[in-house]
Design a protein around this motif. Sequence first.
Motif, PDB file in Angstrom:
ATOM      1  N   ILE A  93     -10.981  -8.226 -17.254  1.00 41.27           N
ATOM      2  CA  ILE A  93     -10.642  -7.186 -16.277  1.00 41.27           C
ATOM      3  C   ILE A  93     -10.676  -5.809 -16.919  1.00 41.27           C
ATOM      4  O   ILE A  93     -11.243  -4.857 -16.361  1.00 41.27           O
ATOM      5  N   LEU A  94     -10.091  -5.681 -18.102  1.00 41.05           N
ATOM      6  CA  LEU A  94     -10.062  -4.378 -18.770  1.00 41.05           C
ATOM      7  C   LEU A  94     -11.465  -3.900 -19.108  1.00 41.05           C
ATOM      8  O   LEU A  94     -11.793  -2.721 -18.919  1.00 41.05           O
ATOM      9  N   GLN A  95     -12.317  -4.786 -19.602  1.00 44.37           N
ATOM     10  CA  GLN A  95     -13.690  -4.394 -19.921  1.00 44.37           C
ATOM     11  C   GLN A  95     -14.440  -3.978 -18.667  1.00 44.37           C
ATOM     12  O   GLN A  95     -15.319  -3.110 -18.718  1.00 44.37           O
ATOM     13  N   GLY A  96     -14.083  -4.576 -17.521  1.00 42.32           N
ATOM     14  CA  GLY A  96     -14.730  -4.208 -16.267  1.00 42.32           C
ATOM     15  C   GLY A  96     -14.294  -2.857 -15.751  1.00 42.32           C
ATOM     16  O   GLY A  96     -15.125  -2.021 -15.393  1.00 42.32           O
ATOM     17  N   ILE A  97     -12.981  -2.604 -15.712  1.00 38.36           N
ATOM     18  CA  ILE A  97     -12.511  -1.338 -15.133  1.00 38.36           C
ATOM     19  C   ILE A  97     -12.715  -0.165 -16.083  1.00 38.36           C
ATOM     20  O   ILE A  97     -12.880   0.974 -15.649  1.00 38.36           O
ATOM     21  N   ASN A 229     -14.219  -6.087  -6.570  1.00 41.87           N
ATOM     22  CA  ASN A 229     -13.918  -4.667  -6.752  1.00 41.87           C
ATOM     23  C   ASN A 229     -14.288  -4.185  -8.148  1.00 41.87           C
ATOM     24  O   ASN A 229     -14.653  -3.021  -8.332  1.00 41.87           O
ATOM     25  N   ILE A 230     -14.194  -5.081  -9.136  1.00 38.71           N
ATOM     26  CA  ILE A 230     -14.614  -4.703 -10.492  1.00 38.71           C
ATOM     27  C   ILE A 230     -16.115  -4.486 -10.521  1.00 38.71           C
ATOM     28  O   ILE A 230     -16.612  -3.550 -11.156  1.00 38.71           O
ATOM     29  N   THR A 231     -16.861  -5.355  -9.836  1.00 35.96           N
ATOM     30  CA  THR A 231     -18.321  -5.223  -9.795  1.00 35.96           C
ATOM     31  C   THR A 231     -18.729  -3.880  -9.202  1.00 35.96           C
ATOM     32  O   THR A 231     -19.650  -3.219  -9.704  1.00 35.96           O
ATOM     33  N   VAL A 232     -18.036  -3.450  -8.160  1.00 31.44           N
ATOM     34  CA  VAL A 232     -18.332  -2.151  -7.552  1.00 31.44           C
ATOM     35  C   VAL A 232     -18.004  -1.023  -8.525  1.00 31.44           C
ATOM     36  O   VAL A 232     -18.770  -0.060  -8.672  1.00 31.44           O
ATOM     37  N   GLN A 233     -16.867  -1.120  -9.217  1.00 24.25           N
ATOM     38  CA  GLN A 233     -16.464  -0.059 -10.138  1.00 24.25           C
ATOM     39  C   GLN A 233     -17.418   0.074 -11.316  1.00 24.25           C
ATOM     40  O   GLN A 233     -17.559   1.161 -11.885  1.00 24.25           O
ATOM     41  N   GLU A 234     -18.072  -1.014 -11.698  1.00 21.85           N
ATOM     42  CA  GLU A 234     -19.013  -0.945 -12.816  1.00 21.85           C
ATOM     43  C   GLU A 234     -20.239  -0.114 -12.485  1.00 21.85           C
ATOM     44  O   GLU A 234     -20.986   0.274 -13.387  1.00 21.85           O
ATOM     45  N   LEU A 235     -20.468   0.183 -11.210  1.00 20.29           N
ATOM     46  CA  LEU A 235     -21.590   1.044 -10.827  1.00 20.29           C
ATOM     47  C   LEU A 235     -21.318   2.505 -11.134  1.00 20.29           C
ATOM     48  O   LEU A 235     -22.219   3.339 -11.050  1.00 20.29           O
TER      49      LEU A 235
END
Length: 346
Positions: A93-97, A229-235
């Motif tokens: 999660i941390l690596q994603g956000i 939501n993490i997938t969207v934030q990675e954009l």
Amino acid sequence: MPKSFVVRSRREKISFIVQKRTVMMIASLVLLNLAVFFISICLGNEFISPHNVIQTMTGQGSDEHVLILNILRLPRMVVALLAGAALGVAGAILQGIVRNPLASPDIIGITGGASFAAVAFIAYFAGNVSIHLLPVAAFCGAGLVSVVIYLLAWSKGVTSTRLVLIGIGVSAVMSALTMLMISVSPSQSAGQAYIWMAGSVYGSSWSNVLTLLPWVVVFIPFAFIYARNITVQELGDDVAMGLGSSLQRQRAVLLLISVALAGSAVAVAGAIGFVGLVAPHIARKLVGPSFGGLIPTAALIGGLVLLLADTVGRTLFLPQDIPAGVFTAAVGAPFFIYLLYRNRNR
């Protein structure tokens, strides 16, 4: 032959795409965890044959084997699996956000906050307050430091870069304060604090399992549901907000999930480092970057890594029982240096 299939609810309000490769990989990891768990339970100061293990687990074993398996080995192995899974998901999660491959609970200060609170408890309250409250102190420390990091990183919102930089700074401060407390503590308290900071599931009981289990059962599925939501934030922040994402609210919720998982794991198993860093990277290599498959895979790998580390620590150096955190650090520290080298030009 299609590589994926779609799962939909009856009223089609919920639907998601499932990659067959991901399903096969998760199934393989489940079987691997079960195999390692069974082998590990046989090993120790006294080797117990698989036949005797099965007899004991079905209620037909000797009193000696019941004591060894049900009281000494099983609880610590279950705690290792649960704590490793929690740390693996927290790191993913941390690596994603944060969108940084170096992010993990121990790198950005969550583990440091738990360590500071736990060492303070051992140094100043252990003689007057029940030691069973140590996990509560560690969890409160992780939560409080996470709130401080988030508030310091806030400036019309929280950006991923600011969050990780402030987290690293706060982690350094917590580490310095923790070492200061150990230095001025009595030798007995200092020794106990060093063992806790090394990270170990030694002496775990079924009460520790029951302490950690609700956090894992609640927050890992919650992380899986919230993974899109993490997938969207990675954009990127601008793209995510352009797609209608409530960026700051979602980032706060995701950070809360990560803190809950990492804080509960550290509270029970001690300051075990680098599991939250290594597990998501291995999972990403196996199933790709999609967080729908990454979350359960990171959980399984995190549990497997910590279980293997604990098994090695209690079997290869008999009669010594080496803390599992020593072995996770031995693997994780070189991996961290490799990541720094690989990302040196970014």
